[in-house]
Design a protein around this motif. Structure first.
Motif, mmCIF file in Angstrom:
data_model
loop_
_atom_site.group_PDB
_atom_site.id
_atom_site.type_symbol
_atom_site.label_atom_id
_atom_site.label_comp_id
_atom_site.label_asym_id
_atom_site.label_seq_id
_atom_site.Cartn_x
_atom_site.Cartn_y
_atom_site.Cartn_z
ATOM 1 N N GLY A 68 41.146 34.096 48.768
ATOM 2 C CA GLY A 68 41.520 35.671 48.477
ATOM 3 C C GLY A 68 40.888 36.326 47.671
ATOM 4 N N ALA A 69 39.753 35.649 46.977
ATOM 5 C CA ALA A 69 38.783 36.271 46.081
ATOM 6 C C ALA A 69 38.128 37.350 46.502
ATOM 7 C CB ALA A 69 37.948 35.138 45.390
ATOM 8 N N ARG A 70 37.820 38.398 45.991
ATOM 9 C CA ARG A 70 36.861 39.457 46.451
ATOM 10 C C ARG A 70 36.138 40.201 45.387
ATOM 11 N NH1 ARG A 70 42.111 40.297 47.613
ATOM 12 N NH2 ARG A 70 43.334 42.146 47.204
ATOM 13 N N GLY A 71 36.707 40.274 44.205
ATOM 14 C CA GLY A 71 36.172 40.817 43.207
ATOM 15 C C GLY A 71 35.871 40.087 42.124
ATOM 16 N N PHE A 72 34.417 39.727 42.110
ATOM 17 C CA PHE A 72 34.039 38.868 40.877
ATOM 18 C C PHE A 72 32.445 39.041 40.639
ATOM 19 C CE2 PHE A 72 34.479 36.676 45.178
ATOM 20 C CZ PHE A 72 32.929 36.633 45.611
ATOM 21 N N SER A 73 32.058 38.795 39.408
ATOM 22 C CA SER A 73 30.576 39.075 39.242
ATOM 23 C C SER A 73 29.817 37.896 39.621
ATOM 24 C CB SER A 73 30.522 39.291 37.551
ATOM 25 O OG SER A 73 30.770 37.928 36.997
ATOM 26 N N PRO A 74 28.282 38.301 39.802
ATOM 27 C CA PRO A 74 27.574 37.167 40.450
ATOM 28 C C PRO A 74 27.526 35.853 39.388
ATOM 29 C CG PRO A 74 26.289 39.169 40.444
ATOM 30 C CD PRO A 74 27.767 39.448 39.653
ATOM 31 N N ASP A 75 27.982 36.254 38.055
ATOM 32 C CA ASP A 75 27.976 35.155 37.056
ATOM 33 C C ASP A 75 29.269 34.205 37.349
ATOM 34 O OD1 ASP A 75 25.662 35.799 35.650
ATOM 35 O OD2 ASP A 75 26.693 36.506 33.951
ATOM 36 N N GLU A 76 30.221 34.936 37.667
ATOM 37 C CA GLU A 76 31.285 33.998 37.979
ATOM 38 C C GLU A 76 31.213 33.277 39.292
ATOM 39 O OE1 GLU A 76 34.013 37.545 37.635
ATOM 40 O OE2 GLU A 76 35.098 36.429 36.914
ATOM 41 N N PHE A 77 30.583 33.853 40.279
ATOM 42 C CA PHE A 77 30.477 33.246 41.639
ATOM 43 C C PHE A 77 29.717 32.060 41.357
ATOM 44 C CE2 PHE A 77 29.053 32.276 45.809
ATOM 45 C CZ PHE A 77 30.237 32.152 46.528
ATOM 46 N N GLY A 78 28.597 32.251 40.374
ATOM 47 C CA GLY A 78 27.472 31.191 40.173
ATOM 48 C C GLY A 78 28.104 29.985 39.501
ATOM 49 N N PHE A 79 28.914 30.317 38.465
ATOM 50 C CA PHE A 79 29.736 29.154 37.805
ATOM 51 C C PHE A 79 30.506 28.615 38.843
ATOM 52 C CE2 PHE A 79 33.067 27.571 35.002
ATOM 53 C CZ PHE A 79 32.610 27.161 34.090
ATOM 54 N N ALA A 80 31.444 29.079 39.507
ATOM 55 C CA ALA A 80 32.257 28.390 40.502
ATOM 56 C C ALA A 80 31.372 27.455 41.348
ATOM 57 C CB ALA A 80 32.867 29.552 41.465
ATOM 58 N N GLU A 81 30.159 28.109 41.975
ATOM 59 C CA GLU A 81 29.532 27.171 42.702
ATOM 60 C C GLU A 81 28.789 26.123 41.901
ATOM 61 O OE1 GLU A 81 26.260 29.605 44.693
ATOM 62 O OE2 GLU A 81 27.091 28.893 46.479
ATOM 63 N N SER A 82 28.474 26.218 40.729
ATOM 64 C CA SER A 82 27.900 25.092 39.914
ATOM 65 C C SER A 82 28.812 24.208 39.434
ATOM 66 C CB SER A 82 27.119 25.526 38.682
ATOM 67 O OG SER A 82 28.146 26.192 37.852
ATOM 68 N N LYS A 83 30.042 24.393 39.519
ATOM 69 C CA LYS A 83 31.136 23.369 39.343
ATOM 70 C C LYS A 83 31.519 22.751 40.723
ATOM 71 C CE LYS A 83 30.097 24.392 35.018
ATOM 72 N NZ LYS A 83 29.068 23.592 34.507
ATOM 73 N N GLY A 84 31.185 23.336 41.715
ATOM 74 C CA GLY A 84 31.856 22.700 42.987
ATOM 75 C C GLY A 84 33.018 23.046 43.419
ATOM 76 N N PHE A 85 33.560 24.406 42.885
ATOM 77 C CA PHE A 85 34.650 25.031 43.347
ATOM 78 C C PHE A 85 34.578 25.479 44.719
ATOM 79 C CE2 PHE A 85 35.668 26.514 38.614
ATOM 80 C CZ PHE A 85 35.722 24.961 38.088
ATOM 81 N N GLU A 86 35.899 25.161 45.301
ATOM 82 C CA GLU A 86 35.807 25.810 46.896
ATOM 83 C C GLU A 86 36.384 27.207 46.796
ATOM 84 O OE1 GLU A 86 35.617 23.222 49.488
ATOM 85 O OE2 GLU A 86 35.817 24.646 50.926
ATOM 86 N N VAL A 87 35.371 28.143 47.545
ATOM 87 C CA VAL A 87 35.844 29.446 47.511
ATOM 88 C C VAL A 87 35.974 29.951 49.007
ATOM 89 C CG1 VAL A 87 35.454 31.913 46.749
ATOM 90 C CG2 VAL A 87 34.618 30.014 45.469
ATOM 91 N N VAL A 88 37.342 30.312 49.379
ATOM 92 C CA VAL A 88 37.720 31.183 50.446
ATOM 93 C C VAL A 88 37.920 32.718 50.011
ATOM 94 C CG1 VAL A 88 38.898 31.356 52.755
ATOM 95 C CG2 VAL A 88 38.357 29.149 51.657
ATOM 96 N N THR A 89 36.924 33.648 50.597
ATOM 97 C CA THR A 89 37.111 34.798 49.994
ATOM 98 C C THR A 89 38.041 35.427 51.024
ATOM 99 O OG1 THR A 89 35.456 35.800 51.521
ATOM 100 C CG2 THR A 89 34.907 35.072 49.165
#
Ligand SMILES: [Mn+2]
Length: 306
Positions: A176-197
Motif C-alpha cells: 500500500g505504499a504511495r508516499g515516499f521519497s526517492p531516498d527511501e525507495f532506493g534504500f528499500a530496493e538496495s536492501k531487497g525489500f519487496e514493495v507492492v504500492t
C-alpha cells in the motif's frame, strides 16, 4: 513475574470491548500506545487507543472470514497503556520494549498494540529481535527516513531504525505504499525489500499480491504485521496524521491478511488512528474491527491450526 507487573503499564479506564478478559483465559493481550510527540502534520494520535476502545464496545467479535468469535475463545485481555514520555521518543521506545519483554514471557499469547503514532512498533519489534521476524508493513509510507525534521526517533524513520537495531537482518514486505521519497525507495530496493504500492495492488489484484507476499514469506520463520491506518483511502479512514489519497480498501487489506496469516505470526499492531481528525468516528471503528478480525484470524490459524 506476573504479567501485570510491567513497570511501564498504566490502566486505561476504557477496556477493549468494554471489559478486560482475565489474562490467564485470554490468547490476546492488548496494549495501547497513546503517543503523537513526533507527529509532523496533524497530532492527536495520543487519543487513538482510548477512542478505538470506545468504538470496540459497539461492534461484534465474530469474523466472517475466520468463522470464529474470539469472545467465545477467551477474548482479549486489555493491559492498559504504555506509560509514554511526551517529548522523549527514545525513552518512550525503550519503555515499549520493556513492556513487551515483560509481557511476552507468556509465550502462548499474542500481544496486540493499538496506537498512537507508528513509533510504538519500533519498541515492540525491538523486543522480538532474537526471534528475527520478517515484517509485513501495511502503510501509505515506508518510514525509512534516515532522520526526520532533525529527529532520529520519528514516526517517519521507524523501519530505518529497526533495520539498524536488527543489524541489517530484516526483511520487509510493503503493501500500500504511495508516499515516499526517492531516498527511501532506493534504500528499500538496495536492501531487497519487496514493495507492492497501492496502485500496483490495484493493477495486479488480490491474488497476485497474495502470491508475492507468500513468496516473500516462504523464507521467514516468523513474521509480524504492522498496519498504519493511513494505508486505507482517506474516504475509509480520514482520522490519521498524514492522509494520502488513493489508498486501499478495508476489504482488500483484510482479504489479503486472511490469505497470508498462519502459525508463524508473532504479533500485530494497528497504529496511527487520530480521533482529532475523525469527526464521524469511522477510523476508530475500522481500527477496532481490524483488531477483532486479525485476532480471529490469528486464533484460527495459530491456536486452532485451522
Ligand atoms: Mn504512514
Amino acid at each position: 513475574m506476573s504479567l501485570m507487573e510491567s513497570l511501564y503499564l498504566l490502566e486505561n479506564p476504557e477496556s477493549f470491548g468494554g471489559y478486560s478478559s482475565p489474562v490467564d483465559k485470554s490468547r490476546f493481550l492488548l496494549v495501547g500506545f497513546p503517543y503523537d510527540s513526533t507527529s509532523s502534520y496533524r497530532p492527536g494520535q495520543r487519543f487513538g487507543p482510548s477512542e478505538i476502545r470506545k468504538a470496540s464496545r459497539y461492534i461484534e467479535y465474530n469474523s466472517l472470514r475466520a468463522g470464529v468469535d474470539i469472545d467465545y475463545h477467551g477474548g482479549i485481555s486489555d493491559l492498559g497503556d504504555v506509560a509514554v514520555v511526551y517529548g522523549d521518543p527514545k525513552e518512550t521506545v525503550r519503555r515499549v520494549e520493556d513492556v513487551y519483554k515483560d509481557v511476552s514471557t507468556q509465550r502462548d499469547k499474542t500481544i496486540v498494540m493499538i496506537g498512537g503514532e507508528h513509533l510504538g512498533t519500533l519498541g515492540a519489534l525491538s523486543a522480538y529481535r532474537s526471534l528475527e521476524p520478517c515484517l509485513v508493513w501495511i502503510d501509505a509510507h515506508m518510514d525509512l527516513r534516515k532522520e526526520y525534521l532533525g529527529c532520529l526517533y520519528s514516526h517517519a524513520s521507524v523501519v530505518r531504525r529497526l533495520w539498524e537495531k536488527y543489524g541489517g537482518r530484516l526483511s520487509v514486505f510493503y503493501l500500500g505504499a504511495r508516499g515516499f521519497s526517492p531516498d527511501e525507495f532506493g534504500f528499500a530496493e538496495s536492501k531487497g525489500f519487496e514493495v507492492v504500492t497501492s496502485l500496483e495492488a490495484r493493477d495486479i489484484g488480490l491474488e497476485m499480491t497474495v502470491l508475492k507476499a507468500k513468496r516473500f514469506l516462504s523464507s521467514c520463520n516468523r513474521f509480524y504485521v504492522s498496519i498504519d491506518m493511513d494505508v486505507f483511502d482517506p474516504s475509509y479512514a480520514p482520522g490519521v496524521g498524514n492522509p494520502e489519497p488513493e489508498g486501499l480498501s478495508p476489504s482488500f487489506v483484510l482479504d489479503f491478511l486472511w490469505r497470508i496469516i498462519d502459525d508463524r505470526i508473532i504479533g500485530f499492531d494497528v497504529m496511527e488512528a487520530n480521533p482529532s481528525y475523525d469527526p464521524s468516528g469511522i477510523t476508530s471503528v475500522l481500527a477496532a474491527k481490524l483488531v477483532v478480525e486479525l485476532s480471529a484470524m490469528v486464533f484460527k490459524r495459530k491456536y486452532l491450526k485451522g
